[in-house]
Scaffold this motif. Structure first.
Motif, PDB file in Angstrom:
ATOM      1  N   GLN A   4      72.143 -37.731  24.240  1.00  0.00           N
ATOM      2  CA  GLN A   4      73.280 -38.619  24.515  1.00  0.00           C
ATOM      3  C   GLN A   4      73.321 -38.967  26.004  1.00  0.00           C
ATOM      4  OE1 GLN A   4      75.826 -38.994  21.908  1.00  0.00           O
ATOM      5  NE2 GLN A   4      77.038 -40.423  23.090  1.00  0.00           N
ATOM      6  N   ILE A   5      73.526 -40.245  26.314  1.00  0.00           N
ATOM      7  CA  ILE A   5      73.667 -40.662  27.720  1.00  0.00           C
ATOM      8  C   ILE A   5      75.045 -40.236  28.209  1.00  0.00           C
ATOM      9  CG2 ILE A   5      73.837 -42.623  29.304  1.00  0.00           C
ATOM     10  CD1 ILE A   5      71.817 -44.078  27.475  1.00  0.00           C
ATOM     11  N   ILE A   6      75.070 -39.459  29.291  1.00  0.00           N
ATOM     12  CA  ILE A   6      76.352 -38.981  29.823  1.00  0.00           C
ATOM     13  C   ILE A   6      76.695 -39.592  31.179  1.00  0.00           C
ATOM     14  CG2 ILE A   6      76.543 -36.847  28.500  1.00  0.00           C
ATOM     15  CD1 ILE A   6      75.176 -35.345  30.751  1.00  0.00           C
ATOM     16  N   LEU A   7      75.728 -40.253  31.828  1.00  0.00           N
ATOM     17  CA  LEU A   7      75.994 -40.913  33.105  1.00  0.00           C
ATOM     18  C   LEU A   7      74.949 -42.002  33.310  1.00  0.00           C
ATOM     19  CD1 LEU A   7      77.957 -40.429  35.625  1.00  0.00           C
ATOM     20  CD2 LEU A   7      75.966 -39.436  36.718  1.00  0.00           C
ATOM     21  N   SER A   8      75.388 -43.178  33.745  1.00  0.00           N
ATOM     22  CA  SER A   8      74.480 -44.303  34.002  1.00  0.00           C
ATOM     23  C   SER A   8      74.683 -44.801  35.427  1.00  0.00           C
ATOM     24  CB  SER A   8      74.763 -45.453  33.032  1.00  0.00           C
ATOM     25  OG  SER A   8      74.510 -45.052  31.710  1.00  0.00           O
ATOM     26  N   SER A   9      73.582 -45.205  36.040  1.00  0.00           N
ATOM     27  CA  SER A   9      73.651 -45.696  37.418  1.00  0.00           C
ATOM     28  C   SER A   9      73.832 -47.199  37.458  1.00  0.00           C
ATOM     29  CB  SER A   9      72.366 -45.331  38.169  1.00  0.00           C
ATOM     30  OG  SER A   9      71.296 -46.161  37.748  1.00  0.00           O
ATOM     31  N   GLU A  10      74.093 -47.673  38.651  1.00  0.00           N
ATOM     32  CA  GLU A  10      74.048 -49.102  38.945  1.00  0.00           C
ATOM     33  C   GLU A  10      72.575 -49.472  39.085  1.00  0.00           C
ATOM     34  OE1 GLU A  10      78.060 -48.997  38.909  1.00  0.00           O
ATOM     35  OE2 GLU A  10      76.998 -50.856  39.291  1.00  0.00           O
ATOM     36  N   THR A  19      88.535 -39.899  37.055  1.00  0.00           N
ATOM     37  CA  THR A  19      88.805 -40.230  35.659  1.00  0.00           C
ATOM     38  C   THR A  19      89.700 -41.462  35.607  1.00  0.00           C
ATOM     39  OG1 THR A  19      88.714 -37.880  35.144  1.00  0.00           O
ATOM     40  CG2 THR A  19      89.661 -39.299  33.469  1.00  0.00           C
ATOM     41  N   LEU A  20      89.334 -42.426  34.766  1.00  0.00           N
ATOM     42  CA  LEU A  20      90.067 -43.688  34.682  1.00  0.00           C
ATOM     43  C   LEU A  20      90.357 -44.037  33.220  1.00  0.00           C
ATOM     44  CD1 LEU A  20      87.682 -45.409  37.172  1.00  0.00           C
ATOM     45  CD2 LEU A  20      90.065 -44.929  37.658  1.00  0.00           C
ATOM     46  N   GLU A  21      91.317 -44.934  33.039  1.00  0.00           N
ATOM     47  CA  GLU A  21      91.629 -45.431  31.704  1.00  0.00           C
ATOM     48  C   GLU A  21      91.403 -46.939  31.678  1.00  0.00           C
ATOM     49  OE1 GLU A  21      95.324 -45.602  28.521  1.00  0.00           O
ATOM     50  OE2 GLU A  21      95.337 -44.064  30.074  1.00  0.00           O
ATOM     51  N   ALA A  22      90.613 -47.395  30.720  1.00  0.00           N
ATOM     52  CA  ALA A  22      90.329 -48.823  30.573  1.00  0.00           C
ATOM     53  C   ALA A  22      91.524 -49.523  29.924  1.00  0.00           C
ATOM     54  CB  ALA A  22      89.076 -49.016  29.726  1.00  0.00           C
ATOM     55  N   LYS A  23      91.501 -50.848  29.963  1.00  0.00           N
ATOM     56  CA  LYS A  23      92.600 -51.635  29.379  1.00  0.00           C
ATOM     57  C   LYS A  23      92.761 -51.383  27.893  1.00  0.00           C
ATOM     58  CE  LYS A  23      92.412 -55.329  32.769  1.00  0.00           C
ATOM     59  NZ  LYS A  23      91.793 -56.595  33.100  1.00  0.00           N
ATOM     60  N   ASN A  24      91.669 -51.002  27.210  1.00  0.00           N
ATOM     61  CA  ASN A  24      91.739 -50.752  25.770  1.00  0.00           C
ATOM     62  C   ASN A  24      92.212 -49.333  25.443  1.00  0.00           C
ATOM     63  OD1 ASN A  24      89.517 -49.194  26.396  1.00  0.00           O
ATOM     64  ND2 ASN A  24      88.072 -50.361  25.152  1.00  0.00           N
ATOM     65  N   GLY A  25      92.585 -48.568  26.478  1.00  0.00           N
ATOM     66  CA  GLY A  25      93.116 -47.226  26.274  1.00  0.00           C
ATOM     67  C   GLY A  25      92.055 -46.131  26.254  1.00  0.00           C
ATOM     68  N   PHE A  81      84.724 -42.001  33.343  1.00  0.00           N
ATOM     69  CA  PHE A  81      84.747 -41.440  34.689  1.00  0.00           C
ATOM     70  C   PHE A  81      83.633 -42.024  35.537  1.00  0.00           C
ATOM     71  CE2 PHE A  81      82.165 -38.452  32.199  1.00  0.00           C
ATOM     72  CZ  PHE A  81      81.030 -38.317  32.988  1.00  0.00           C
ATOM     73  N   ASN A  82      83.864 -41.972  36.842  1.00  0.00           N
ATOM     74  CA  ASN A  82      82.862 -42.337  37.836  1.00  0.00           C
ATOM     75  C   ASN A  82      82.570 -41.097  38.669  1.00  0.00           C
ATOM     76  OD1 ASN A  82      82.727 -45.131  37.231  1.00  0.00           O
ATOM     77  ND2 ASN A  82      84.556 -45.504  38.432  1.00  0.00           N
ATOM     78  N   LEU A  83      81.313 -40.959  39.069  1.00  0.00           N
ATOM     79  CA  LEU A  83      80.925 -39.922  40.018  1.00  0.00           C
ATOM     80  C   LEU A  83      80.681 -40.624  41.340  1.00  0.00           C
ATOM     81  CD1 LEU A  83      80.042 -37.056  40.836  1.00  0.00           C
ATOM     82  CD2 LEU A  83      77.762 -37.605  39.945  1.00  0.00           C
ATOM     83  N   ILE A 119      78.100 -43.559  42.230  1.00  0.00           N
ATOM     84  CA  ILE A 119      76.669 -43.347  41.976  1.00  0.00           C
ATOM     85  C   ILE A 119      76.367 -43.253  40.483  1.00  0.00           C
ATOM     86  CG2 ILE A 119      75.901 -42.418  44.171  1.00  0.00           C
ATOM     87  CD1 ILE A 119      76.563 -39.634  43.226  1.00  0.00           C
ATOM     88  N   GLY A 120      77.390 -43.164  39.672  1.00  0.00           N
ATOM     89  CA  GLY A 120      77.189 -43.144  38.230  1.00  0.00           C
ATOM     90  C   GLY A 120      78.499 -43.294  37.491  1.00  0.00           C
ATOM     91  N   SER A 121      78.415 -43.874  36.292  1.00  0.00           N
ATOM     92  CA  SER A 121      79.591 -44.075  35.441  1.00  0.00           C
ATOM     93  C   SER A 121      79.289 -43.567  34.039  1.00  0.00           C
ATOM     94  CB  SER A 121      79.958 -45.559  35.366  1.00  0.00           C
ATOM     95  OG  SER A 121      80.257 -46.048  36.648  1.00  0.00           O
ATOM     96  N   SER A 122      80.337 -43.145  33.358  1.00  0.00           N
ATOM     97  CA  SER A 122      80.172 -42.618  32.002  1.00  0.00           C
ATOM     98  C   SER A 122      80.348 -43.707  30.961  1.00  0.00           C
ATOM     99  CB  SER A 122      81.214 -41.531  31.743  1.00  0.00           C
ATOM    100  OG  SER A 122      82.508 -42.109  31.561  1.00  0.00           O
ATOM    101  N   GLN A 123      80.135 -43.333  29.728  1.00  0.00           N
ATOM    102  CA  GLN A 123      80.464 -44.171  28.591  1.00  0.00           C
ATOM    103  C   GLN A 123      81.985 -44.139  28.408  1.00  0.00           C
ATOM    104  OE1 GLN A 123      78.546 -41.955  25.426  1.00  0.00           O
ATOM    105  NE2 GLN A 123      80.315 -40.666  25.165  1.00  0.00           N
ATOM    106  N   MET A 124      82.486 -44.859  27.441  1.00  0.00           N
ATOM    107  CA  MET A 124      83.911 -44.824  27.111  1.00  0.00           C
ATOM    108  C   MET A 124      84.170 -43.698  26.107  1.00  0.00           C
ATOM    109  SD  MET A 124      85.573 -47.156  28.706  1.00  0.00           S
ATOM    110  CE  MET A 124      85.170 -48.541  29.731  1.00  0.00           C
ATOM    111  N   TYR A 125      85.260 -42.990  26.314  1.00  0.00           N
ATOM    112  CA  TYR A 125      85.654 -41.899  25.432  1.00  0.00           C
ATOM    113  C   TYR A 125      86.991 -42.235  24.778  1.00  0.00           C
ATOM    114  CZ  TYR A 125      82.129 -39.084  27.855  1.00  0.00           C
ATOM    115  OH  TYR A 125      80.956 -38.606  28.381  1.00  0.00           O
ATOM    116  N   GLU A 126      87.152 -41.826  23.545  1.00  0.00           N
ATOM    117  CA  GLU A 126      88.403 -42.071  22.811  1.00  0.00           C
ATOM    118  C   GLU A 126      89.568 -41.306  23.429  1.00  0.00           C
ATOM    119  OE1 GLU A 126      88.926 -44.208  20.332  1.00  0.00           O
ATOM    120  OE2 GLU A 126      86.838 -44.828  20.324  1.00  0.00           O
ATOM    121  N   SER A 127      89.293 -40.096  23.935  1.00  0.00           N
ATOM    122  CA  SER A 127      90.379 -39.246  24.445  1.00  0.00           C
ATOM    123  C   SER A 127      90.067 -38.761  25.852  1.00  0.00           C
ATOM    124  CB  SER A 127      90.563 -38.030  23.532  1.00  0.00           C
ATOM    125  OG  SER A 127      89.426 -37.183  23.623  1.00  0.00           O
TER     126      SER A 127
END
Length: 108
Positions: free
Chosen positions: A24-30, A57-63, A67-69, A77-85
Motif C-alpha cells: 500500500q502506498i503510504i506517502l507520495s512525493s511531489e 493532519t488535514l481535512e479535505a472539503k469532502n470530509g 497528512f503532509n510530512l 516532502i510527501g503527502s498521504s492518500q485520503m482516509y475515511e477517518s
C-alpha cells in the motif's frame, strides 16, 4: 519492511512513493526535476519521519483526512492518500514512522 519506489512521470519528472510491507502506498512525493533531487527527498523523509511534529493532519472539503510530512524548512516532502477517518490517518502516520527509516530504494 517498506520501500521507496522511484519512478519517472510522463512529464519527465521523478517522484517516489513509500510503500508499506503490504504494498500500500503510504506517502507520495511531489515531482522532482532530477533524480538526485528525488533521492535527497527520500533522505529527508527518512530523517523527518521520526519527528511527529513534522506531520500535519488535514481535512479535505469532502470530509476525508490526509497528512503532509514537512521538512525542517516547512516544505512539504510527501503527502498521504485520503482516509475515511482521523484514526485511519493517524495509523498512516504511524506506518510512515515505522517504515521510512529502513526502507530500501528501488527504481521502476
Amino acid at each position: 519492511m517498506g520501500k521507496f519506489v522511484v519512478s519517472k512521470r510522463k512529464n519527465e519528472e521523478f517522484q517516489f512513493n513509500l510503500k508499506a510491507t503490504n504494498g500500500q502506498i503510504i506517502l507520495s512525493s511531489e515531482g522532482y526535476t532530477t533524480k538526485a533531487a528525488c533521492m535527497n527527498g527520500i533522505e529527508s523523509v527518512k530523517k523527518n519521519s521520526q519527528d511527529e511534529s513534522k506531520f500535519e493532519t488535514l481535512e479535505a472539503k469532502n470530509g476525508k483526512h490526509y497528512f503532509n510530512l514537512k521538512a525542517t524548512n516547512g516544505q512539504i516532502i510527501g503527502s498521504s492518500q485520503m482516509y475515511e477517518s482521523l484514526a485511519g490517518c493517524q495509523n498512516g502516520i504511524q506506518s510512515v514512522m515505522n517504515n521510512a527509516p529502513d526502507a530500501e530504494v528501488v527504481e521502476e
